[in-house]
Design a protein around this motif. Structure first.
Motif, mmCIF file in Angstrom:
data_model
loop_
_atom_site.group_PDB
_atom_site.id
_atom_site.type_symbol
_atom_site.label_atom_id
_atom_site.label_comp_id
_atom_site.label_asym_id
_atom_site.label_seq_id
_atom_site.Cartn_x
_atom_site.Cartn_y
_atom_site.Cartn_z
ATOM 1 N N GLN A 260 -5.616 8.972 0.129
ATOM 2 C CA GLN A 260 -5.434 8.418 1.673
ATOM 3 C C GLN A 260 -4.024 9.536 1.947
ATOM 4 O OE1 GLN A 260 -4.633 4.318 3.227
ATOM 5 N NE2 GLN A 260 -7.113 4.990 3.651
ATOM 6 N N ASP B 75 -10.833 3.729 3.210
ATOM 7 C CA ASP B 75 -10.759 3.852 5.520
ATOM 8 C C ASP B 75 -10.860 3.524 5.968
ATOM 9 O OD1 ASP B 75 -9.018 6.507 3.328
ATOM 10 O OD2 ASP B 75 -11.002 7.716 3.842
ATOM 11 N N TRP B 76 -10.944 1.996 5.746
ATOM 12 C CA TRP B 76 -11.651 1.230 6.636
ATOM 13 C C TRP B 76 -13.413 1.683 7.785
ATOM 14 C CZ3 TRP B 76 -9.188 -3.286 7.284
ATOM 15 C CH2 TRP B 76 -7.632 -3.096 6.352
ATOM 16 N N SER C 135 -9.555 -0.552 2.572
ATOM 17 C CA SER C 135 -8.162 -0.141 2.874
ATOM 18 C C SER C 135 -8.791 1.718 1.831
ATOM 19 C CB SER C 135 -7.179 -0.887 2.272
ATOM 20 O OG SER C 135 -6.864 -1.691 2.561
ATOM 21 N N SER C 136 -9.576 0.920 0.007
ATOM 22 C CA SER C 136 -9.987 1.607 -0.321
ATOM 23 C C SER C 136 -11.597 2.821 0.211
ATOM 24 C CB SER C 136 -9.878 1.652 -1.843
ATOM 25 O OG SER C 136 -11.240 0.792 -1.515
ATOM 26 N N HIS D 255 -0.653 -2.317 7.584
ATOM 27 C CA HIS D 255 -1.491 -3.585 7.697
ATOM 28 C C HIS D 255 -1.322 -4.368 5.993
ATOM 29 C CE1 HIS D 255 -4.884 -6.025 7.962
ATOM 30 N NE2 HIS D 255 -5.207 -6.388 6.554
ATOM 31 N N TRP D 256 -1.416 -3.984 5.237
ATOM 32 C CA TRP D 256 -0.245 -4.346 4.097
ATOM 33 C C TRP D 256 0.727 -5.008 4.607
ATOM 34 C CZ3 TRP D 256 -2.113 -4.367 -1.442
ATOM 35 C CH2 TRP D 256 -3.242 -3.772 -1.628
ATOM 36 N N THR E 104 -2.606 1.214 7.445
ATOM 37 C CA THR E 104 -2.740 1.017 6.167
ATOM 38 C C THR E 104 -2.189 -0.160 5.760
ATOM 39 O OG1 THR E 104 -5.088 1.923 5.738
ATOM 40 C CG2 THR E 104 -4.502 -0.106 3.465
ATOM 41 N N TRP F 57 1.117 -0.988 0.244
ATOM 42 C CA TRP F 57 -0.182 0.325 -0.410
ATOM 43 C C TRP F 57 1.335 1.022 0.208
ATOM 44 C CZ3 TRP F 57 -5.373 0.384 -1.179
ATOM 45 C CH2 TRP F 57 -6.055 1.518 -0.518
ATOM 46 N N TYR G 258 -8.822 -3.945 11.826
ATOM 47 C CA TYR G 258 -8.622 -4.266 10.702
ATOM 48 C C TYR G 258 -8.749 -5.600 10.971
ATOM 49 C CZ TYR G 258 -6.556 0.377 10.054
ATOM 50 O OH TYR G 258 -6.859 1.767 9.737
ATOM 51 N N SER H 178 -1.271 -0.960 -5.962
ATOM 52 C CA SER H 178 -1.535 -1.686 -5.271
ATOM 53 C C SER H 178 -2.272 -3.449 -5.506
ATOM 54 C CB SER H 178 -2.766 -0.916 -3.624
ATOM 55 O OG SER H 178 -3.529 -1.004 -5.213
ATOM 56 N N ARG I 92 -9.687 -6.599 1.986
ATOM 57 C CA ARG I 92 -8.724 -6.169 2.332
ATOM 58 C C ARG I 92 -8.360 -4.715 1.861
ATOM 59 N NH1 ARG I 92 -5.129 -9.294 3.207
ATOM 60 N NH2 ARG I 92 -5.642 -9.514 5.646
#
Length: 199
Positions: free
Chosen positions: A133, A187-188, A184-185, A147-148, A144, A80, A162, A86, A180
């Motif tokens: 973002q 904003d959770w 992610s896109s 997380h990735w 994010t 990310w 998440y 991505s 995921r």
């Protein structure tokens, strides 16, 4: 493959293997099979970034016209980052395009990619969603990206919130990867991601 390209790649592989700087930065490159046309690279996520502790695999294809034209490089490991797609792993970096010079080497490329992880350039994006973002919600971008890095590149940081949202979408029959990507896109925001997936 042209002899000049093969000789150059042999020399550059030795340079990477013998470089203290490369060892310090946890960078690695090796041939794929017997051909000098394809290599596999690996870079460590730089310290004090969301990518710290993660390891990213790269596909490096050497053109016939190397070193006069740049290698084609993409991230195999999902990441990310505003300057990396991505979805496909395509990279937006000037030295891999119009700023390439024949004096540059694989070492230059790998160190530049590692530097790009430390200093994203959202104003020159490869992935517009990630770039937006990064600029508008830097804290969510950091979380994010972390997380990735954990999910795809063995990074050390786990975000239980998440993970829980991904699990809730998986319970609705969505694959983990799609859950995921959508979260992610969005904003959770679970509601927005759900709408995006099922609309």
């Amino acid at each position: 493959m042209a002899n000049i390209a093969v000789q150059r790649i042999k020399r550059e592989l030795k340079e990477v293997l013998n470089s203290d700087e490369v060892a310090r930065c946890s960078i690695h490159v090796e041939l794929v099979g017997e051909s000098f046309a394809e290599l596999k690279g690996e870079i460590a996520g730089p310290p004090d970034t969301p990518y710290e502790g993660a390891r990213f695999q790269l596909e490096i294809k050497i053109p016939e016209t190397y070193p006069f034209n740049p290698p084609k490089v993409r991230f195999v490991t999902k990441i990310w980052h505003p300057n990396v797609s991505s979805v496909t792993g395509a990279i937006c970096l000037d030295i891999l395009k119009h700023q390439w010079a024949a004096a540059m080497t694989l070492r230059t490329v790998l160190l530049s990619l590692q530097a790009l992880l430390a200093s994203p350039e959202p104003d020159d994006p490869q992935d517009a969603v990630v770039a937006r973002q990064c600029k508008d919600k830097p804290q969510i971008f950091q979380l994010t990206a972390q997380h990735w890095a954990n999910a795809y590149a063995g990074g050390p940081s786990v975000n239980p919130d998440y993970e829980n949202k991904i699990r809730r979408l998986k319970d609705l029959g969505v694959t983990e990867m799609n859950a995921r990507a959508s979260l992610s896109s969005c904003d959770w925001d679970l509601e927005r991601a759900t709408e995006q997936i099922f609309s």
